[in-house]
Design a protein around this motif. Structure first.
Motif, mmCIF file in Angstrom:
data_model
loop_
_atom_site.group_PDB
_atom_site.id
_atom_site.type_symbol
_atom_site.label_atom_id
_atom_site.label_comp_id
_atom_site.label_asym_id
_atom_site.label_seq_id
_atom_site.Cartn_x
_atom_site.Cartn_y
_atom_site.Cartn_z
ATOM 1 N N TYR A 1 -5.746 6.728 -8.855
ATOM 2 C CA TYR A 1 -4.866 5.786 -9.752
ATOM 3 C C TYR A 1 -4.400 4.762 -8.859
ATOM 4 O O TYR A 1 -4.515 3.355 -9.389
ATOM 5 N N LEU A 2 -4.154 4.854 -7.712
ATOM 6 C CA LEU A 2 -3.736 3.874 -6.539
ATOM 7 C C LEU A 2 -4.746 3.153 -6.209
ATOM 8 O O LEU A 2 -4.718 1.676 -6.010
ATOM 9 N N ILE A 3 -5.803 3.810 -5.604
ATOM 10 C CA ILE A 3 -7.027 2.976 -5.259
ATOM 11 C C ILE A 3 -7.520 2.035 -6.283
ATOM 12 O O ILE A 3 -7.904 0.983 -5.990
ATOM 13 N N ASN A 4 -7.552 2.387 -7.479
ATOM 14 C CA ASN A 4 -7.965 1.695 -8.755
ATOM 15 C C ASN A 4 -7.171 0.139 -8.888
ATOM 16 O O ASN A 4 -7.572 -0.778 -9.062
ATOM 17 N N ALA A 5 -5.566 0.425 -8.688
ATOM 18 C CA ALA A 5 -4.754 -0.680 -8.924
ATOM 19 C C ALA A 5 -5.112 -1.553 -7.668
ATOM 20 O O ALA A 5 -4.965 -2.905 -7.686
ATOM 21 N N LEU A 6 -5.273 -1.003 -6.341
ATOM 22 C CA LEU A 6 -5.414 -1.931 -5.326
ATOM 23 C C LEU A 6 -6.948 -2.740 -5.524
ATOM 24 O O LEU A 6 -6.839 -3.883 -5.003
ATOM 25 N N LYS A 7 -8.036 -1.842 -5.912
ATOM 26 C CA LYS A 7 -9.247 -2.499 -5.938
ATOM 27 C C LYS A 7 -9.087 -3.870 -7.130
ATOM 28 O O LYS A 7 -9.657 -4.934 -7.087
ATOM 29 N N THR B 1 2.735 -9.829 -9.963
ATOM 30 C CA THR B 1 2.571 -8.393 -9.455
ATOM 31 C C THR B 1 3.874 -8.221 -8.866
ATOM 32 O O THR B 1 4.437 -7.295 -9.001
ATOM 33 N N ALA B 2 4.219 -8.967 -7.894
ATOM 34 C CA ALA B 2 5.366 -8.772 -6.982
ATOM 35 C C ALA B 2 6.514 -8.836 -7.832
ATOM 36 O O ALA B 2 7.593 -8.045 -7.561
ATOM 37 N N LEU C 1 -1.210 -6.957 -3.012
ATOM 38 C CA LEU C 1 -1.798 -5.600 -2.862
ATOM 39 C C LEU C 1 -0.771 -4.779 -2.472
ATOM 40 O O LEU C 1 -0.800 -3.645 -3.415
ATOM 41 N N GLY C 2 0.403 -4.813 -1.862
ATOM 42 C CA GLY C 2 1.373 -3.975 -1.555
ATOM 43 C C GLY C 2 2.156 -3.710 -2.995
ATOM 44 O O GLY C 2 2.298 -2.450 -3.442
ATOM 45 N N THR C 3 2.536 -4.572 -3.431
ATOM 46 C CA THR C 3 3.321 -4.718 -4.827
ATOM 47 C C THR C 3 2.507 -3.846 -5.999
ATOM 48 O O THR C 3 3.277 -3.252 -6.829
ATOM 49 N N LEU D 1 3.529 -0.550 -8.005
ATOM 50 C CA LEU D 1 3.710 -0.278 -9.399
ATOM 51 C C LEU D 1 2.972 0.643 -9.839
ATOM 52 O O LEU D 1 3.433 1.774 -10.606
ATOM 53 N N SER D 2 1.752 1.101 -9.551
ATOM 54 C CA SER D 2 0.994 2.147 -9.887
ATOM 55 C C SER D 2 1.434 3.471 -9.351
ATOM 56 O O SER D 2 1.586 4.171 -10.187
ATOM 57 N N LEU D 3 2.061 3.344 -8.283
ATOM 58 C CA LEU D 3 2.597 4.674 -7.709
ATOM 59 C C LEU D 3 3.775 5.167 -8.937
ATOM 60 O O LEU D 3 4.053 6.335 -9.418
ATOM 61 N N ILE D 4 4.811 4.203 -9.263
ATOM 62 C CA ILE D 4 5.910 4.486 -10.155
ATOM 63 C C ILE D 4 5.356 4.796 -11.269
ATOM 64 O O ILE D 4 5.991 5.827 -12.181
#
Length: 447
Positions: free
Chosen positions: A84-90, A107-108, A325-327, A331-334
């Motif tokens: 889920y996080l990898i997909n958000a990053l990509k 995003t930020a 990227l970080g934000t 977001l996806s983590l939360i």
């Protein structure tokens, strides 16, 4: 022998024996190359082994060993390479990879808004690339806003490795030989209640807080108190009344309460934030580590509106301050934690770990205090339960036995086994990990 406080020792004979038995010549050569090119420092060098890949709750070494990671430098709430996080990053990488100064990005903003909402709303946020940097921002914010320049922190605390952070931190590994530190910093209270000079938190009437109030009243220029609401390294869990009294003192003497949740935020303690276990709110909250989902270095300062008074100075001004990227990862983590009932899962993990470790305590006299909150548990290894004398040698034996059998964790204060499993761990994996610990204790005692 090096001073044992924050973590396990890297230079012991037992480590050398473990490496001879468990790593190949090719891995030795990699470790030698690491030693040749990196600056040496306590806790980080020499390295134990070489990681080749990570996935889920596991580390995979160069020699193809599979190890459950119950340490993870506290970035592994959702384990490693979470899809889920990898997909958000990509997705973010394909659209916007960097946001330079003078510009913002949605995003930020979305993550800042979400963090404000999670903390009751009407909060201001500043992102930084590290927890240490965020601690510095929090300290500067209080100094500028209050025009009071003294900070109170705790003995043996850890708030990062920067010069300002080690000034309010108490770990010897980070302070010794450095020379003058940030003026106006005082360490006045211990984390470990049964070693507190005032007595145990359960029966002393919180004399340590009486002392804190005395300092605030007499000095009159204390700007902030900073602490971890629940200390991660050796899992110190103050009672609720402790924080009610502390919050009252800070309010009466106009002292900012800064909570450092860099290692404990995002579900580790069973709440999204550790302070939510205590029915109070800090003035400033510092988070990090897990916010980047093990994929990106990201930290944040979350402050009450009244601290938004620093527009004339540059509090942070970091290159990656509003990283898309970080934000996106944050977001996806939360989102994943909220949408997949992770906090409920943490409650199940807590019950299982607590039950198993207390069963072990009934079997083994070497287990002293046990402290558990959420998916974070500390097991003190002692020579004598009555005196609580540390058994550092036995704790080290247990650590290397567990490493040999596929489980990595942190050793704190020389004798505290600190277990912090990823929150996505399965029942089968959790049971296997507890079996490894129990067998390691049994076998270590026999030797």
């Amino acid at each position: 022998m090096a001073n044992r406080t924050e973590g396990d020792i890297n230079l012991s004979d037992r480590r050398i024996e473990w490496q001879k038995k468990n790593i190949s010549d090719s891995t030795y050569r990699i470790l030698e190359e690491d030693s040749k090119y990196f600056i040496h420092q306590a806790l980080s060098t020499p390295c134990l082994d070489c990681v080749e890949s990570v996935d889920g709750i596991y580390l995979y070494t160069k020699d193809k060993r599979k190890i459950m990671d119950f340490h993870g430098n506290s970035v592994h709430q959702l384990g490693y390479n979470h899809p889920y996080l990898i997909n958000a990053l990509k997705t973010q990488l394909e659209n916007l990879s960097f946001s330079p100064r003078r510009y913002t990005n949605q995003t930020a903003i979305n993550l800042a808004k979400k963090l404000s909402e999670l903390n009751g709303g009407n909060k201001r946020v500043l992102f930084t690339p590290s927890g240490t940097a965020s601690i510095g921002v929090a300290l500067k914010m209080v100094r500028y806003a209050k025009k009071k320049f003294k900070t109170i922190s705790l003995w043996d605390s850890f708030h990062g490795a920067g010069l300002d952070s080690i000034s309010v931190g108490g770990e010897a590994h980070f302070r010794e030989g450095i020379g003058p530190l940030l003026p106006g910093t005082e360490h006045i209270m211990p984390y470990n209640s049964y070693r507190c000079p005032f007595g145990n938190c359960d029966d002393c009437g919180f004399k340590c807080l009486d002392y804190l109030e005395y300092i605030c009243r007499c000095e009159g220029d204390i700007g902030a108190v900073i602490m971890e609401p629940i200390r991660c390294t050796d899992v110190q869990i103050p009672p609720k009344e402790y924080y009610r009294k502390l919050r009252d003192i800070c309010d009466r003497y106009d002292v900012a309460l800064i909570f450092d949740e860099i290692p404990t935020a995002f579900g580790r303690t069973g709440k999204m934030f550790a302070y939510q276990n205590y029915d109070i709110e800090p003035d400033i909250l510092v988070i990090g580590k897990g916010l980047g989902g093990s994929l990106y270095p990201l930290s944040a300062v979350i402050a009450n509106e009244k601290y938004n008074v620093c527009s004339e100075i540059s509090l942070g001004h970091y290159t990656h301050e509003k990283s898309p990227l970080g934000t996106a990862i944050g977001l996806s983590l939360i989102e994943y934690i909220e949408n997949n009932n992770i906090l409920d899962r943490v409650s199940e993990i807590e019950k299982f770990m607590t039950s198993r470790v207390y069963e072990m305590r009934d079997k083994f006299e070497c287990i002293g205090d046990i402290r558990c909150v959420g998916a974070l548990i500390a097991i003190e290894i002692v020579k004598d339960r009555a005196s609580k004398e540390k058994d550092i040698d036995l704790a080290e034996k247990i650590l290397y036995n567990c490493l040999e059998n596929g489980l990595s964790f942190k050793v704190s204060q020389g004798n505290v086994l600190t277990l912090a499993p990823p929150l996505i761990i399965s029942d089968e994996e959790l049971s296997e990990s507890m079996n490894i610990v129990e067998n390691a204790i049994y076998e270590s005692i026999q030797k």
